[in-house]
Design a protein around this motif. Structure first.
Motif, mmCIF file in Angstrom:
data_model
loop_
_atom_site.group_PDB
_atom_site.id
_atom_site.type_symbol
_atom_site.label_atom_id
_atom_site.label_comp_id
_atom_site.label_asym_id
_atom_site.label_seq_id
_atom_site.Cartn_x
_atom_site.Cartn_y
_atom_site.Cartn_z
ATOM 1 N N ALA A 85 0.806 -1.223 0.000
ATOM 2 C CA ALA A 85 0.000 0.000 0.000
ATOM 3 C C ALA A 85 0.838 1.272 0.000
ATOM 4 O O ALA A 85 0.283 2.383 -0.064
ATOM 5 N N VAL A 86 2.158 1.136 0.064
ATOM 6 C CA VAL A 86 3.010 2.325 0.207
ATOM 7 C C VAL A 86 2.939 3.212 -1.029
ATOM 8 O O VAL A 86 2.808 4.448 -0.927
ATOM 9 N N LEU A 87 3.010 2.631 -2.210
ATOM 10 C CA LEU A 87 3.043 3.451 -3.425
ATOM 11 C C LEU A 87 1.784 4.304 -3.558
ATOM 12 O O LEU A 87 1.864 5.490 -3.906
ATOM 13 N N ALA A 88 0.624 3.724 -3.260
ATOM 14 C CA ALA A 88 -0.621 4.493 -3.338
ATOM 15 C C ALA A 88 -0.606 5.646 -2.341
ATOM 16 O O ALA A 88 -1.076 6.759 -2.639
ATOM 17 N N ALA A 89 -0.050 5.398 -1.153
ATOM 18 C CA ALA A 89 0.038 6.461 -0.151
ATOM 19 C C ALA A 89 0.935 7.588 -0.647
ATOM 20 O O ALA A 89 0.616 8.782 -0.492
ATOM 21 N N VAL A 116 11.104 -5.491 -5.016
ATOM 22 C CA VAL A 116 12.081 -4.815 -5.869
ATOM 23 C C VAL A 116 11.378 -3.855 -6.821
ATOM 24 O O VAL A 116 11.765 -2.693 -6.970
ATOM 25 N N ALA A 117 10.307 -4.338 -7.468
ATOM 26 C CA ALA A 117 9.569 -3.492 -8.412
ATOM 27 C C ALA A 117 8.879 -2.344 -7.680
ATOM 28 O O ALA A 117 8.833 -1.211 -8.188
ATOM 29 N N TRP A 118 8.329 -2.611 -6.502
ATOM 30 C CA TRP A 118 7.682 -1.534 -5.741
ATOM 31 C C TRP A 118 8.678 -0.427 -5.415
ATOM 32 O O TRP A 118 8.361 0.759 -5.515
ATOM 33 N N GLN A 119 9.887 -0.823 -5.037
ATOM 34 C CA GLN A 119 10.899 0.183 -4.704
ATOM 35 C C GLN A 119 11.296 0.975 -5.945
ATOM 36 O O GLN A 119 11.495 2.192 -5.872
ATOM 37 N N GLU A 120 11.422 0.311 -7.077
ATOM 38 C CA GLU A 120 11.753 1.019 -8.316
ATOM 39 C C GLU A 120 10.666 2.031 -8.667
ATOM 40 O O GLU A 120 10.962 3.134 -9.144
ATOM 41 N N GLU A 121 9.409 1.670 -8.423
ATOM 42 C CA GLU A 121 8.315 2.605 -8.691
ATOM 43 C C GLU A 121 8.370 3.794 -7.742
ATOM 44 O O GLU A 121 8.044 4.925 -8.132
ATOM 45 N N MET A 122 8.782 3.557 -6.509
ATOM 46 C CA MET A 122 8.952 4.665 -5.562
ATOM 47 C C MET A 122 10.025 5.632 -6.053
ATOM 48 O O MET A 122 9.863 6.856 -5.980
ATOM 49 N N LEU A 125 8.665 7.661 -8.850
ATOM 50 C CA LEU A 125 7.734 8.676 -8.350
ATOM 51 C C LEU A 125 8.490 9.877 -7.795
ATOM 52 O O LEU A 125 8.121 11.037 -8.044
ATOM 53 N N ALA A 126 9.547 9.608 -7.024
ATOM 54 C CA ALA A 126 10.330 10.704 -6.459
ATOM 55 C C ALA A 126 10.935 11.567 -7.562
ATOM 56 O O ALA A 126 10.900 12.802 -7.490
ATOM 57 N N ARG A 127 11.473 10.924 -8.597
ATOM 58 C CA ARG A 127 12.061 11.686 -9.709
ATOM 59 C C ARG A 127 10.998 12.473 -10.452
ATOM 60 O O ARG A 127 11.219 13.633 -10.826
ATOM 61 N N ARG A 128 9.826 11.871 -10.633
ATOM 62 C CA ARG A 128 8.760 12.506 -11.422
ATOM 63 C C ARG A 128 8.138 13.686 -10.687
ATOM 64 O O ARG A 128 7.831 14.720 -11.305
ATOM 65 N N THR A 129 7.953 13.559 -9.397
ATOM 66 C CA THR A 129 7.216 14.587 -8.648
ATOM 67 C C THR A 129 8.112 15.569 -7.909
ATOM 68 O O THR A 129 7.654 16.652 -7.521
ATOM 69 N N GLY A 130 9.370 15.200 -7.690
ATOM 70 C CA GLY A 130 10.254 16.060 -6.906
ATOM 71 C C GLY A 130 10.076 15.892 -5.411
ATOM 72 O O GLY A 130 10.744 16.579 -4.634
ATOM 73 N N MET A 131 9.178 15.010 -4.998
ATOM 74 C CA MET A 131 9.008 14.753 -3.568
ATOM 75 C C MET A 131 10.197 13.924 -3.069
ATOM 76 O O MET A 131 10.528 12.899 -3.663
ATOM 77 N N ARG A 132 10.855 14.368 -2.002
ATOM 78 C CA ARG A 132 11.987 13.632 -1.460
ATOM 79 C C ARG A 132 11.481 12.508 -0.572
ATOM 80 O O ARG A 132 10.672 12.736 0.342
ATOM 81 N N VAL A 133 11.965 11.298 -0.838
ATOM 82 C CA VAL A 133 11.488 10.111 -0.134
ATOM 83 C C VAL A 133 12.652 9.458 0.600
ATOM 84 O O VAL A 133 13.670 9.102 -0.003
ATOM 85 N N VAL A 134 12.505 9.277 1.901
ATOM 86 C CA VAL A 134 13.492 8.596 2.731
ATOM 87 C C VAL A 134 13.041 7.149 2.913
ATOM 88 O O VAL A 134 11.872 6.892 3.203
#
Length: 707
Positions: A85-89, A116-122, A125-134
């Motif tokens: 559920a992390v990616l949707a959040a 692995v794929a979920w992390q790649e999508e994260m 998303l960070a690159r696309r939106t500019g939101m910094r993700v830790v």
């Protein structure tokens, strides 16, 4: 090296106006409940918004089903929902202007499978939106001044953190939590703290860069398993050095088992540890070898005391035995302990006839009977010994409050006269006495050898401060430099390329016949060396493929025939380009200079003094290309075999300046052609007596295409 592309700031992570907790729980013992509980109890000064569609109220605060329902703007989201559920959040957060997210959830690249794929999508998303993700798979972050506890580690419970000048980044969440406990236990002043976990977006380099730009940070303490982005790490470390930050890093993975553990722990690949060592030295980073050294260095580096201007250490002690132990450790960490001047020793003897006045200066236990001895001894050492840093061992004096106070008062009196000197005290002390010393800006260590190692760390940072003021640009690549070969070539062709890059080589020619060899020897001048010329025989001496001291035409012919026979016998499949006829090199010191392609850092230079030091003891130094002559000199200074270059047993000193210039020149060539070179081996690189230069006697270039 050009700076890496700019990325959005980490400010929304460390300095948010409002925080949302995705997956917030009413149970403070759960991962989704702890951050909210910590933030409420610590007194974070902004609004908190629990996000959970299954509750209307959580821990006394209104809960919201999604970010869209939150009435105000949110800068930071702490995400603690199951991995699927992390990616949707995160998408929900990005859609509503959230600029930073901390993903505490695990179950991604560290466990494999769909994670692995979920992390790649994260990451995408960070690159696309500019939101910094830790994260993901991290323990979060802390800003002590904002009382922001964005973490679930039990180490943060009850807050108990003192604002200070140390900022910590840890790639490991568990180690980061352990660090936090030790910081609280030791009462160290903390500014920012973050664990990066799997590093889908924010990595250690990002955090070092943020800390380097942060005015409240003086010390950057990092735990590193493996670097993922060379350019970003170099930029961050260079920025920290430029801003005068004191960086201490614990890099794990030195052993084969350790490297394997880090790779499996965070789905990272550990590079060569020797290369990391070179990188740290290149950027002035102090590498801690133990947890005690990590925290002792951070504690000392955060002190308001001035940094030492040199390496001269004075030891003042109440125990001759402990003083000797401290002197041993001082030698281990490279500090100088020159004796007190003779006149000063006589003055100390006049103060206390049975003292040891040399250095260490032993006041004996008489100090307890006459505290004024401390001030008088200290003043003589600073005034006449002119030590850059003094470590004073006072046994258990600090357990008696009045004695501790008296020592501190005398020390403050002396330091008013010598404000540019660094002083470290070592003694067992009560909490009250320790607080008195530290509030006065005086470092205090229980154990004397740790105090000496801390002095070594401060000397390191003082030298880096001086080094920062000196420009050390890589030299220009010669205009006529040839490109590296596209396939492995013989040593003469390899040296022709290196000569064009600014590496002096021995005079030589390839002979195809006995007559050619005789003519070449006559042109070069006897005596000469004959060697097999083959791109397929890298180590010619192992098959008898080198004959030295050839003094006339008859010997040339005999040597030529012998070499051809040996090549046919021991390497029948090898391509033979002929026989090399080379000048007999004059006496000098054999060194080895090489280039290797590192999977993380690209072209790296290796230097060592030849023979047993390199082969048996791996006595070598590494740097990442390119660099200048000053850095090359530092490489030379690091190897133990450098004593041979200084001149031993009546031999003249070697030409260190020519050696440093050759190392820097090769670094520039290696960096220019990093994508084309797998390795270069110059072995030996002969260093002639001072003023006579260097000569490459043998060389091998392996292109990437042939590796």
């Amino acid at each position: 090296m050009p700076p890496p592309a700019a990325r959005p700031s980490l400010a929304p992570l460390f300095d948010p106006r409002a925080i949302a907790i995705y997956g917030a729980s009413s149970d403070p013992s759960k991962i989704g409940g702890r951050p909210l509980d910590f933030l409420k109890k610590s007194g974070f000064d902004g609004p908190l918004y629990p996000i959970n569609p299954k509750a209307s109220q959580i821990q006394g605060l209104p809960a919201y089903p999604t970010m869209a329902a939150v009435p105000d703007a949110v800068d930071l989201a702490i995400v603690a929902v199951p991995a699927p559920a992390v990616l949707a959040a995160l998408e929900d957060c990005a859609a509503h202007g959230v600029r930073g997210a901390v993903v505490l959830s695990a179950g991604f690249a560290e466990v494999g499978g769909p994670g692995v794929a979920w992390q790649e999508e994260m990451s995408a998303l960070a690159r696309r939106t500019g939101m910094r993700v830790v994260g993901p798979n991290c323990m979060g972050l802390i800003n002590v001044r904002r009382r922001l506890l964005g973490t679930f580690t039990p180490s943060a419970a009850g807050f108990g953190l003192v604002p200070g000048r140390i900022s910590v980044v840890s790639q490991s969440g568990a180690f980061g939590g352990y660090c936090l406990s030790l910081i609280r236990q030791r009462g160290l002043g903390l500014n920012l703290w973050i664990t990066t976990g799997n590093q889908c977006d924010v990595d250690v380099a990002d955090c070092i860069e943020h800390f380097a730009l942060d005015a409240e940070t003086q010390v950057i303490a990092g735990y590193l398993e493996a670097a993922a982005d060379k350019e970003r790490l170099f930029h961050a470390l260079a920025l920290a050095r430029e801003r005068g930050k004191r960086v201490v890093i614990m890099k794990v993975g030195r052993s084969e088992a350790g490297a394997h553990a880090t790779a499996s722990h965070t789905a990272s690949l550990a590079g060569s540890d020797q290369v990391y060592e070179g990188v740290f030295r290149q950027f002035g980073v102090l590498r801690a070898r133990s947890i005690d050294e990590f925290f002792d260095t951070a504690y000392a580096a955060a002190s308001p005391a001035p940094l030492p201007q040199g390496r001269r250490l004075g030891v003042l002690t109440v125990s001759g035995g402990v003083g000797a132990l401290m002197a041993d450790v001082a030698a281990d960490v490279g500090l100088d302990m020159p004796p007190m001047p003779e006149d000063a020793q006589r003055r100390l003897k006049a103060l206390l006839p049975f003292c040891g006045p040399r250095n260490p200066v032993d006041m004996t236990a008489q100090l307890v009977n006459d505290l004024t001895l401390f001030e008088r001894n200290f003043e003589v050492m600073l005034q006449e010994g002119r030590y850059d840093v003094i470590v004073a061992f006072l046994s258990s004096v600090g357990l008696v409050t009045e004695l501790g106070r008296g020592i501190l008062e005398q020390l403050q009196t002396v330091l008013q006269r010598f404000p540019d000197r660094t002083v470290i005290a070592s003694m067992l002390a009560s909490t009250e006495v320790r607080q008195m010393f530290e509030q006065a800006g005086v470092m205090l260590f229980d154990e004397p050898t740790r105090a000496v190692r801390a002095a070594g760390a401060l000397v390191h940072y003082g030298q880096q401060l001086q080094k920062r003021a000196l420009a050390d640009m890589p030299p220009p690549l010669p205009a006529g430099a040839l490109p590296p070969p596209v396939q492995v070539v013989n040593e003469v062709e390899a040296k022709t390329v290196l000569a064009s890059a600014g590496i002096p080589v021995v005079q030589e020619r390839v002979a195809m016949s006995e007559d050619d060899a005789v003519r070449a020897a006559a042109d070069i001048g006897y005596p000469v060396v004959l060697k097999i010329a083959s791109p397929d025989i890298a180590h010619k001496s192992e098959i008898g493929g080198v004959i030295v001291g050839v003094r006339n035409a008859a010997q040339v012919r005999a040597a030529f025939r012998t070499l051809r026979e040996r090549a046919h016998t021991y390497a029948p499949a090898a391509r033979i380009d002929g026989v090399v006829v080379a000048q007999m090199a004059p006496p000098g010191v054999e060194t080895i200079l090489g280039v290797a392609h590192d999977p993380v850092f690209g072209a790296v230079l290796m230097f060592g003094v030849g023979g047993v030091f390199v082969e048996a003891f791996q006595d070598v130094a590494f740097r990442v290309a390119p660099f200048g002559v000053a850095e090359a000199r530092a490489m030379i200074e690091e190897v133990r075999g450098k004593v041979l270059l200084a001149g031993v047993r009546g031999q003249p000193p070697a030409d260190m300046e020519a050696l440093a210039s050759a190392i820097a020149a090769l670094s520039v060539y290696a960096a220019q052609h990093a994508d084309a070179i797998e390795s270069i081996d110059i072995n030996p690189l002969l260093v002639l007596p001072r003023g006579q230069g260097v000569l490459a006697l043998d060389a091998l270039i392996v292109p990437r295409s042939a590796a």
